[in-house]
Design an enzyme around this catalytic site. Structure first.
Site, mmCIF file in Angstrom:
data_model
loop_
_atom_site.group_PDB
_atom_site.id
_atom_site.type_symbol
_atom_site.label_atom_id
_atom_site.label_comp_id
_atom_site.label_asym_id
_atom_site.label_seq_id
_atom_site.Cartn_x
_atom_site.Cartn_y
_atom_site.Cartn_z
ATOM 1 N N CYS A 161 0.802 -1.222 0.000
ATOM 2 C CA CYS A 161 0.000 0.000 0.000
ATOM 3 C C CYS A 161 0.835 1.273 0.000
ATOM 4 C CB CYS A 161 -0.959 -0.006 1.180
ATOM 5 S SG CYS A 161 -2.169 -1.342 1.088
ATOM 6 N N HIS A 301 -1.608 8.197 6.413
ATOM 7 C CA HIS A 301 -2.001 6.941 5.777
ATOM 8 C C HIS A 301 -3.436 6.619 6.186
ATOM 9 C CE1 HIS A 301 -1.386 3.247 3.653
ATOM 10 N NE2 HIS A 301 -1.536 2.491 4.729
ATOM 11 N N GLU A 312 0.092 4.947 13.884
ATOM 12 C CA GLU A 312 0.505 6.126 13.114
ATOM 13 C C GLU A 312 0.332 7.402 13.933
ATOM 14 O OE1 GLU A 312 -0.138 8.309 8.770
ATOM 15 O OE2 GLU A 312 -1.644 6.858 9.473
ATOM 16 N N LYS A 331 -9.004 9.018 3.041
ATOM 17 C CA LYS A 331 -9.599 7.698 2.820
ATOM 18 C C LYS A 331 -11.032 7.606 3.341
ATOM 19 C CE LYS A 331 -5.345 4.895 2.593
ATOM 20 N NZ LYS A 331 -4.284 5.892 2.832
ATOM 21 N N HIS A 336 -9.769 2.861 0.560
ATOM 22 C CA HIS A 336 -8.339 2.546 0.474
ATOM 23 C C HIS A 336 -8.027 1.956 -0.894
ATOM 24 C CE1 HIS A 336 -4.334 1.671 1.371
ATOM 25 N NE2 HIS A 336 -4.449 0.842 2.394
ATOM 26 N N PHE A 395 1.910 -3.580 3.779
ATOM 27 C CA PHE A 395 2.228 -4.914 4.289
ATOM 28 C C PHE A 395 3.688 -5.228 4.007
ATOM 29 C CE2 PHE A 395 -2.269 -6.981 3.973
ATOM 30 C CZ PHE A 395 -2.671 -6.232 5.062
#
Length: 407
Positions: A161, A301, A312, A331, A336, A395
């Site tokens: 991502c 993010h 985060e 988002k 996403h 990931f």
């Protein structure tokens, strides 16, 4: 200031908020969520997605559309937008000096799953000879090169991502090294497929808010329960700042810093102490020649998963010593977009700097008590911002931070 600063002179966006840059920007500023029940996902447990509206690939891309999968459709359409926006002529430019770097999180499921089904059914003769070339991650970059006469370096970048953001960082490095003069860089993803939905559902990563699809993607909210799968593409035209000024091109913003790191911790979970995020922030700020106190805004993010938002936000608070920049996550509107997210959000950060207005975080009704940040909610917030960061994580522990400066 970075000695290798690059100008963003063109932006092409296809997102669930709109099929072009202007519509996308207006959509995220309005803070209207786009998630809904997706009939194409059938009877999977979580049939929620965010789709690009009003996108007719055949009408936009012409007769070659048949040989591409949707992630390439989106990327090529975004690249055409970006080049037109930058006022570049692909019929007369020096294509050998034009690079194409596209981030993609995974291969295309449409073609690979269809081919697998035919393999299982033993209908071998019906398997397309284009099964591999149209579905592999590099297909989008290759299609852009063929369509737009770009003959310089081209590649797919895959950091889950973080892919779209990493592609922009690689592009910045190529320009600094003198290997090209123009880069079309960004990310694309078309993951709205039953297999992808099922896989993320099994991980517990998706929102299950089926009774309220529009409210499903809720970054930093106390009631968040996962992300919403989304498709989209963002392609930016990047040039050395000196070259852009020489041709009197208008810059949306300057890409001043790029930092990346790897947690080396877990195949899917972020490091609980955010040490990789800190390393990426350090590297990006050093590349930009800036200090933490120079950053006025962070496009987070912010996936709306309980653990990742908490990690985060805690890292941001600690890194900026309690004086956090103003934060948002787009988002909540777009869902996403996985490998495309970092590029789309970098483009939105550039637009934030241009318009001096931070879009809201949609569905943020009640911020998590563990998150001590100034997060924009409800409506866009006008304010002066000279430099901003865009965070992207993936990931495998991939972390990418981009620093953008006001033009």
């Amino acid at each position: 200031m970075s000695t290798h600063e690059v100008a963003i002179t063109g932006i092409g966006l296809l997102t669930p908020a709109g099929a072009d840059t202007e519509t996308t920007w207006q959509g995220v500023c309005d803070g209207v969520p786009t998630a809904g029940i997706d009939p194409a996902l059938g009877d999977v447990p979580v049939p929620l997605t965010c789709r690009v509206p009003d996108f007719d690939a055949a009408a936009l891309l012409g007769p070659d559309v048949w040989r591409m999968d949707r992630f390439s459709h989106l990327a090529l359409a975004a690249a055409r937008q970006a080049v037109a926006d930058a006022q570049l002529d692909t019929t007369s430019w020096d294509g050998a000096r034009v690079a194409v770097i596209v981030g993609v999180g995974a291969d295309s499921k449409d073609t690979s799953v269809a081919g697998t089904r035919k393999l299982i059914d033993r209908t071998y003769a019906s398997i397309s000879p284009l099964t591999v070339p149209r579905s592999t991650a590099n297909a989008a970059a290759a299609e852009i090169c063929m369509a737009l006469n770009a003959y310089g370096p081209s590649m797919a970048v895959t950091t889950a991502c973080a892919s779209g953001a990493t592609a922009l960082g690689v592009a910045k490095d190529l320009l600094a090294a003198g290997r090209c003069d123009i880069v079309l860089a960004g990310g694309t993803e078309a993951p709205c497929h039953p297999l992808t939905s099922l896989a993320f559902s099994q991980m517990g990563a998706l929102s299950t808010r089926l009774h309220d699809p529009a409210g499903a993607s809720r970054p930093f909210d106390a009631d968040r329960d996962g992300f919403v799968l989304a498709e989209g593409a963002g392609i930016l035209v990047l040039e050395r700042a000196t070259d852009a000024r020489a041709r009197r091109a208008t810059a949306y913003a300057y890409l001043s810093g790029y930092g990346c790191s790897t947690d080396g911790y877990h195949y899917a979970a972020a490091h609980p102490e955010g040490v990789g995020i800190e390393r990426a922030l350090n590297a990006a700020l050093a590349d930009a020649g800036l200090q933490a106190t120079d950053i006025g805004h962070i496009n987070a993010h912010g996936t709306a998963t309980p653990m990742n938002d908490r990690i985060e936000s805690a890292t941001i608070q600690r890194y900026f010593r309690g004086r956090s920049p103003i934060v948002n996550s787009t988002k909540g509107v777009t869902g996403h977009t996985l490998g495309a997210a970092g590029a789309i959000e970098a483009a939105l950060t550039a637009l934030t700097l241009r318009h001096q207005s931070i879009p809201p975080t949609a569905n943020l009704d009640r911020i998590d008590t563990d998150i001590d940040l100034d997060v924009v909610d409800k409506t866009a917030r006008p304010c002066r911002i000279d430099a901003a960061a865009s965070n992207s994580f993936g990931f495998g522990g991939h972390n990418t931070v981009l620093i953008l400066r006001r033009a």
